[in-house]
Design an enzyme around this catalytic site. Structure first.
Site, PDB file in Angstrom:
ATOM      1  CB  CYS A   1      38.601  32.742  33.177  1.00 36.09           C
ATOM      2  SG  CYS A   1      36.651  32.616  34.469  1.00 36.09           S
TER       3      CYS A   1
ATOM      4  CB  CYS B   1      38.606  30.104  36.546  1.00 37.37           C
ATOM      5  SG  CYS B   1      36.630  30.496  34.875  1.00 37.37           S
TER       6      CYS B   1
END
Length: 106
Positions: free
Chosen positions: A34, A31
């Site tokens: 993230c 991600c």
């Protein structure tokens, strides 16, 4: 204190039974947002040491936790207090937003 990696095995102990509020970062290695949030979470963990516990949950490795807390997009930050989820933030958020929410809860 650095972030604590939490799994299904220690989630109750680290998060639900915590004596102080807990910020849980639901994330995954693939991600991009993230990864962008990682240094922000590191800073928050240091700045709120002793007032807020910061935990990380890898959603790929802990699918039942992701399901239990209805994680449909990541990053997803959930603040727990007294064993209950009290606030949820989905997507990348600037540090100021996260700090503001934590200050309202602690």
């Amino acid at each position: 204190m650095a972030e604590i990696n939490v799994t299904e095995a220690n989630f109750a102990q680290e998060v639900l039974q915590s004596q102080i509020p807990v910020l849980v970062d639901f994330w995954a290695t693939w991600c991009g947002p993230c990864k962008m949030l990682l240094p922000v979470i590191d800073e928050i963990a240091k700045e709120f040491e002793g007032k807020v516990k910061v935990c990380k949950v890898n959603t790929d490795e802990n699918m039942s936790l992701s399901s239990q807390f209805q994680i449909t997009s990541i990053p997803c930050l959930i603040i727990f207090k007294g064993g209950r989820a009290v606030h949820k933030m989905v997507g990348f958020r600037p540090k100021t937003d996260i700090v503001r929410e934590l200050n309202e809860i602690i």
